[in-house]
Design a protein around this motif. Structure first.
Motif, mmCIF file in Angstrom:
data_model
loop_
_atom_site.group_PDB
_atom_site.id
_atom_site.type_symbol
_atom_site.label_atom_id
_atom_site.label_comp_id
_atom_site.label_asym_id
_atom_site.label_seq_id
_atom_site.Cartn_x
_atom_site.Cartn_y
_atom_site.Cartn_z
ATOM 1 N N UNK A 79 -7.832 -33.529 28.423
ATOM 2 C CA UNK A 79 -6.896 -32.456 29.140
ATOM 3 C C UNK A 79 -5.287 -33.003 29.044
ATOM 4 N N UNK A 80 -4.387 -31.883 29.004
ATOM 5 C CA UNK A 80 -3.324 -32.308 28.689
ATOM 6 C C UNK A 80 -2.109 -31.592 29.793
ATOM 7 N N UNK A 81 -1.208 -31.895 29.870
ATOM 8 C CA UNK A 81 -0.296 -31.519 30.612
ATOM 9 C C UNK A 81 1.272 -31.487 29.858
ATOM 10 N N UNK A 82 1.481 -30.124 29.303
ATOM 11 C CA UNK A 82 3.004 -29.959 28.823
ATOM 12 C C UNK A 82 4.034 -29.793 29.916
ATOM 13 N N UNK A 83 4.904 -30.606 29.720
ATOM 14 C CA UNK A 83 5.793 -30.533 30.718
ATOM 15 C C UNK A 83 7.176 -30.245 30.011
ATOM 16 N N UNK A 84 7.801 -29.100 30.419
ATOM 17 C CA UNK A 84 9.121 -28.475 29.720
ATOM 18 C C UNK A 84 10.090 -28.385 30.720
ATOM 19 N N UNK A 85 11.245 -28.439 30.406
ATOM 20 C CA UNK A 85 12.488 -28.326 31.200
ATOM 21 C C UNK A 85 12.284 -29.223 32.433
ATOM 22 N N UNK A 86 12.103 -30.646 32.060
ATOM 23 C CA UNK A 86 11.837 -31.665 33.103
ATOM 24 C C UNK A 86 13.076 -31.829 33.845
ATOM 25 N N UNK A 87 12.889 -32.123 35.260
ATOM 26 C CA UNK A 87 13.964 -32.369 36.278
ATOM 27 C C UNK A 87 13.800 -33.739 36.637
ATOM 28 N N UNK A 88 14.834 -34.339 37.033
ATOM 29 C CA UNK A 88 14.837 -35.614 37.975
ATOM 30 C C UNK A 88 13.788 -35.699 38.958
ATOM 31 N N UNK A 89 13.604 -34.535 39.789
ATOM 32 C CA UNK A 89 12.594 -34.725 40.840
ATOM 33 C C UNK A 89 11.271 -34.923 40.186
ATOM 34 N N UNK A 90 10.873 -34.713 38.971
ATOM 35 C CA UNK A 90 9.618 -34.707 38.259
ATOM 36 C C UNK A 90 9.326 -36.336 38.007
ATOM 37 N N UNK A 91 10.424 -37.137 38.144
ATOM 38 C CA UNK A 91 9.787 -38.774 38.129
ATOM 39 C C UNK A 91 8.686 -39.337 39.038
ATOM 40 N N UNK A 92 7.843 -39.570 38.439
ATOM 41 C CA UNK A 92 6.726 -40.048 39.129
ATOM 42 C C UNK A 92 5.955 -40.855 38.166
ATOM 43 N N UNK A 93 4.823 -41.312 38.864
ATOM 44 C CA UNK A 93 3.472 -41.683 38.076
ATOM 45 C C UNK A 93 2.460 -40.531 38.003
ATOM 46 N N UNK A 94 2.088 -39.979 37.162
ATOM 47 C CA UNK A 94 1.262 -39.178 36.743
ATOM 48 C C UNK A 94 -0.369 -39.488 36.591
ATOM 49 N N UNK A 95 -1.312 -38.988 37.332
ATOM 50 C CA UNK A 95 -2.597 -39.285 37.253
ATOM 51 C C UNK A 95 -3.384 -38.262 36.964
ATOM 52 N N UNK A 96 -4.330 -38.515 36.181
ATOM 53 C CA UNK A 96 -5.578 -37.480 35.945
ATOM 54 C C UNK A 96 -6.553 -37.836 36.731
ATOM 55 N N UNK A 97 -7.233 -36.645 37.156
ATOM 56 C CA UNK A 97 -8.430 -36.817 38.081
ATOM 57 C C UNK A 97 -9.448 -35.710 37.679
ATOM 58 N N UNK A 98 -10.795 -36.139 37.809
ATOM 59 C CA UNK A 98 -11.903 -35.203 37.565
ATOM 60 C C UNK A 98 -12.448 -34.655 38.973
ATOM 61 N N UNK A 99 -12.783 -33.492 39.100
ATOM 62 C CA UNK A 99 -13.582 -32.817 40.292
ATOM 63 C C UNK A 99 -14.689 -33.884 40.309
ATOM 64 N N UNK A 100 -15.130 -34.013 41.652
ATOM 65 C CA UNK A 100 -16.328 -34.975 41.979
ATOM 66 C C UNK A 100 -17.530 -34.178 42.015
ATOM 67 N N UNK A 101 -17.399 -32.647 42.166
ATOM 68 C CA UNK A 101 -18.541 -31.786 41.810
ATOM 69 C C UNK A 101 -18.832 -31.320 40.465
ATOM 70 N N UNK A 102 -19.841 -31.446 40.009
ATOM 71 C CA UNK A 102 -20.108 -30.884 38.663
ATOM 72 C C UNK A 102 -20.321 -29.511 38.611
ATOM 73 N N UNK A 103 -20.164 -28.836 37.511
ATOM 74 C CA UNK A 103 -20.595 -27.350 37.408
ATOM 75 C C UNK A 103 -19.815 -26.484 38.567
ATOM 76 N N UNK A 104 -18.620 -26.793 38.731
ATOM 77 C CA UNK A 104 -17.907 -26.100 39.817
ATOM 78 C C UNK A 104 -17.804 -24.598 39.533
ATOM 79 N N UNK A 105 -17.920 -23.783 40.693
ATOM 80 C CA UNK A 105 -17.664 -22.462 40.357
ATOM 81 C C UNK A 105 -16.396 -21.968 41.261
#
Length: 126
Positions: A79-105
């Motif tokens: 999974x990707x996160x394209x970040x454009x026009x970045x701002x100082x407020x975007x400074x952070x540690x970025x985490x990826x996470x998966x849903x804990x429920x499979x086959x979510x609708x």
């Protein structure tokens, strides 16, 4: 369960761009919705974006709408996160996470995301 590894963070000037990647392991990657979150010292983890299992539905925090784009390639378990026009407020540690429920609708409740990666630092200078 899905094991996740984030990459692509770095130092960039305001107005610049970065693309974060989140690599998942296992054959079950495609059965989970995915999300990106970020956290700065002294604050709680903040939702950034999410994407459905098939990649056809996305959601964004108001603070990043129009600037960030989440996408996924299930053939690459990424999974990707394209970040454009970045701002100082975007400074952070970025985490990826998966849903804990499979086959979510439908949309994944924010509290249902789990299987967190180790995070990647994004620093935006003014």
């Amino acid at each position: 369960q899905v094991q996740l590894v984030e990459s692509g963070g770095g130092l960039v000037q305001a107005g610049g761009s970065l693309r974060l990647s989140c690599a998942g392991s296992g054959r079950t990657f495609s059965i989970y919705a995915m999300g990106w979150f970020r956290q700065v010292p002294g604050k709680e983890r903040e939702f950034v974006a999410s994407i459905s299992r098939g990649g056809r539905t996305t959601n964004y925090a108001d603070s990043v709408k129009g600037r960030f784009t989440i996408s996924r390639d299930n053939t690459r378990n990424t999974v990707y996160l394209q970040m454009n026009n970045l701002k100082p407020e975007d400074t952070a540690v970025y985490y990826c996470a998966a849903d804990t429920i499979p086959f979510r609708v439908g949309s994944t409740p924010l509290t249902d995301f789990g299987s967190w990666g180790q995070g990647t630092q994004v620093t935006v200078s003014s």
